[in-house]
Enzyme design. Structure first.
Site, PDB file in Angstrom:
ATOM      1  N   LYS A  69      -9.329  -4.930 -14.362  1.00 21.18           N
ATOM      2  CA  LYS A  69      -9.928  -4.232 -15.487  1.00 21.18           C
ATOM      3  C   LYS A  69     -10.219  -2.800 -15.065  1.00 21.18           C
ATOM      4  O   LYS A  69     -10.353  -2.564 -13.857  1.00 21.18           O
ATOM      5  CB  LYS A  69     -11.192  -4.929 -16.003  1.00 21.18           C
ATOM      6  CG  LYS A  69     -12.228  -5.390 -14.974  1.00 21.18           C
ATOM      7  CD  LYS A  69     -12.854  -4.458 -13.981  1.00 21.18           C
ATOM      8  CE  LYS A  69     -13.707  -3.364 -14.445  1.00 21.18           C
ATOM      9  NZ  LYS A  69     -14.345  -2.576 -13.359  1.00 21.18           N
ATOM     10  N   SER A  74       0.869  -1.174   0.000  1.00 22.55           N
ATOM     11  CA  SER A  74       0.000   0.000   0.000  1.00 22.55           C
ATOM     12  C   SER A  74       0.907   1.225   0.000  1.00 22.55           C
ATOM     13  O   SER A  74       2.075   1.136   0.390  1.00 22.55           O
ATOM     14  CB  SER A  74      -0.868  -0.030   1.267  1.00 22.55           C
ATOM     15  OG  SER A  74      -1.499   1.209   1.458  1.00 22.55           O
TER      16      SER A  74
END
Ligand SMILES: NC(=O)c1ccc[n+]([C@@H]2O[C@H](COP(=O)([O-])OP(=O)(O)OC[C@H]3O[C@@H](n4cnc5c(N)ncnc54)[C@H](OP(=O)(O)O)[C@@H]3O)[C@@H](O)[C@H]2O)c1
Length: 326
Positions: free
Chosen positions: A96, A35
Site C-alpha cells: 500500500k 534490489s
C-alpha cells in the site's frame, strides 16, 4: 503447488518485516530478492536465507520460477514494477498504497485480468485476526447499524528531505502512507461516502496532516485525523445503534478489540494470538488465493482498493496536491 516461491522487490524497511514473517510461514519459500544494488541484494539474501539475489528488479521479474512477486518499494515505483511483472507473467502482491492514483490502478487491474494473473494490495490490516473479529461482530449485528466511525493515524515523523515520506516524487505525504488505513477501514464498513469535507496542511507539495469528515446518505459519518506531525493514539471506534467496538492503540495492527453495549458495559474482549509480527496473515491469504486459483483476495477486493484510491484522488484534487508524475 509445492511451496510458494516468493520474489521480493526492494530490500528496504518493510521488506525486512515482511521477510521475517515469510521465514516463519509454512508453505513459503524465500526464493529471490531483487534490489537496484547487487551488493545490497546479496547481503539481504544472505541475511534472510533467499536462494537467489538479483541486482536489478527486471532480472527478478524475468525469472519464471517466481510464483509471486512482493513489491516493497516507495509508491511512485509501484506502477512500472507491477506492469512489468504482469507483462512477464508474474502474480503480484504490492504494498500500500498500491499506486499514485486510480488511473494507474485501473491499468494494472485490466492487465492482470487480461493475463489471468493474481493481483492484490498488501493491506495487511484486513487479514489480521483482530480486524476479522471486528468484521464478524459487525456482520452478526452485535453493534446494530453503524452510525459513526472515528479513526486516527499520526506519529511524529522527523523531517528528512531524502525520506520517501517527504518527497513528492516518491509519492510522499501522509495520504498514501497512513491515511489509506483509516480510509480503508471506513470504506470497508460504510462504503463510498456521499460527501467528504476535509482540511489539510500541505508543505512542499505533500500533505503533512489532514482531518476528514465522511458523510453518508443514511446519516452515518466518519471522522479521520492523520499525518506526520500530530501525536495521536491511532485508535479507532466503531459506534452503532446497539453498541460499539474499540480497537487498542494502533488500530490497523491492534492485537485487541473490545465490544461494548449501549451502556458502555464491556461485553466481550478479543486478544489475537501472538505469532510472528502480523505480516504472516497476509502471506497466508496470498497462499490461500494462489492455491485456490483466485485472481484477487476476497479480504482485499480489487473494487475496494480502487474505490479507496478514487477517494484519495478526490482529496488531492480538493487540496491541489499533484505528484510530479501526474
Ligand atoms: N504494511 C506495512 O505495515 C507498511 C509499513 C511501512 C511501509 N509500507 C509500504 O511499503 C512500501 C515501502 O516502504 P518502506 O518504508 O519500506 O520504503 P523505503 O525503505 O524507503 O524503500 C524501500 C526500498 O525501495 C527501493 N526503492 C526503489 N526506488 C526507490 C527510490 N526512488 N527511493 C528509495 N528507495 C527506492 C529501495 O530498495 P533497493 O535499494 O533494494 O532497490 C528501498 O530500500 C511503501 O509502499 C509503504 O507504504 C507498508
Amino acid at each position: 503447488m509445492d511451496k510458494v516461491k516468493w520474489g521480493v522487490i526492494g530490500a528496504g524497511r518493510i521488506a525486512r518485516a515482511f521477510c521475517t514473517a515469510l521465514a516463519e510461514v509454512g508453505g513459503a519459500e524465500l526464493y529471490a530478492v531483487g534490489s537496484r544494488t547487487p551488493d545490497k541484494s546479496a547481503a539481504f539474501a544472505e541475511e534472510y536465507g533467499f536462494t537467489r539475489s538479483y541486482g536489478s528488479y527486471s532480472e527478478l521479474l524475468s525469472d519464471s520460477e517466481v510464483d509471486v512477486v512482493y513489491i516493497a518499494t516507495p509508491m511512485a515505483a509501484h506502477y512500472d514494477i507491477c506492469i512489468e511483472a504482469l507483462e512477464k507473467g508474474r502474480n503480484v502482491f504490492c504494498e500500500k498504497s498500491v499506486t499514485l492514483n486510480a488511473a494507474q490502478l485501473r491499468k494494472i487491474l485490466t492487465l492482470a485480468d487480461e493475463k489471468g494473473l493474481f493481483f492484490c494490495e498488501a493491506m495487511w490490516m484486513k487479514c489480521r485476526p483482530t480486524y476479522l473479529k471486528m468484521k464478524e461482530w459487525v456482520r452478526s449485528g452485535r453493534i446494530g447499524e453503524i452510525r459513526y466511525i472515528k479513526a486516527d493515524f499520526s506519529n511524529f515523523v522527523p523531517y528528512d528531505a531524502n525520506d520517501r515520506l517527504f518527497r513528492a516524487d516518491c509519492g510522499g505525504g501522509a495520504l498514501l502512507d497512513v491515511t489509506v488505513y483509516p480510509l480503508t477501514l471506513v470504506h470497508d464498513l460504510l462504503g463510498v461516502p456521499d460527501e467528504i469535507q476535509s482540511a489539510a496542511h500541505l508543505d512542499n507539495g505533500i500533505d503533512l496532516s489532514s482531518s476528514l469528515i465522511l458523510r453518508y446518505a443514511s446519516g452515518a459519518f466518519a471522522s479521520i485525523d492523520t499525518g506526520f506531525e500530530l501525536g495521536l493514539r491511532n485508535n479507532a471506534v466503531i459506534s452503532g445503534t446497539e453498541g460499539s467496538i474499540v480497537f487498542g492503540d494502533c488500530f490497523f495492527c491492534s492485537e485487541t478489540a473490545e465490544l461494548f453495549d449501549r451502556d458502555r458495559r464491556l461485553i466481550e474482549r478479543y486478544d489475537s494470538p501472538a505469532r510472528v509480527n502480523g505480516y504472516e496473515y497476509e502471506i497466508e491469504e496470498v497462499h490461500r488465493c494462489l492455491a485456490s486459483g483466485l485472481l484477487g483476495s476476497e479480504l482485499i477486493p480489487h473494487s475496494a482498493t480502487l474505490e479507496v484510491m478514487e477517494i484519495m484522488d478526490g482529496l488531492r484534487r480538493v487540496w491541489g496536491m499533484k505528484f510530479p508524475q501526474e
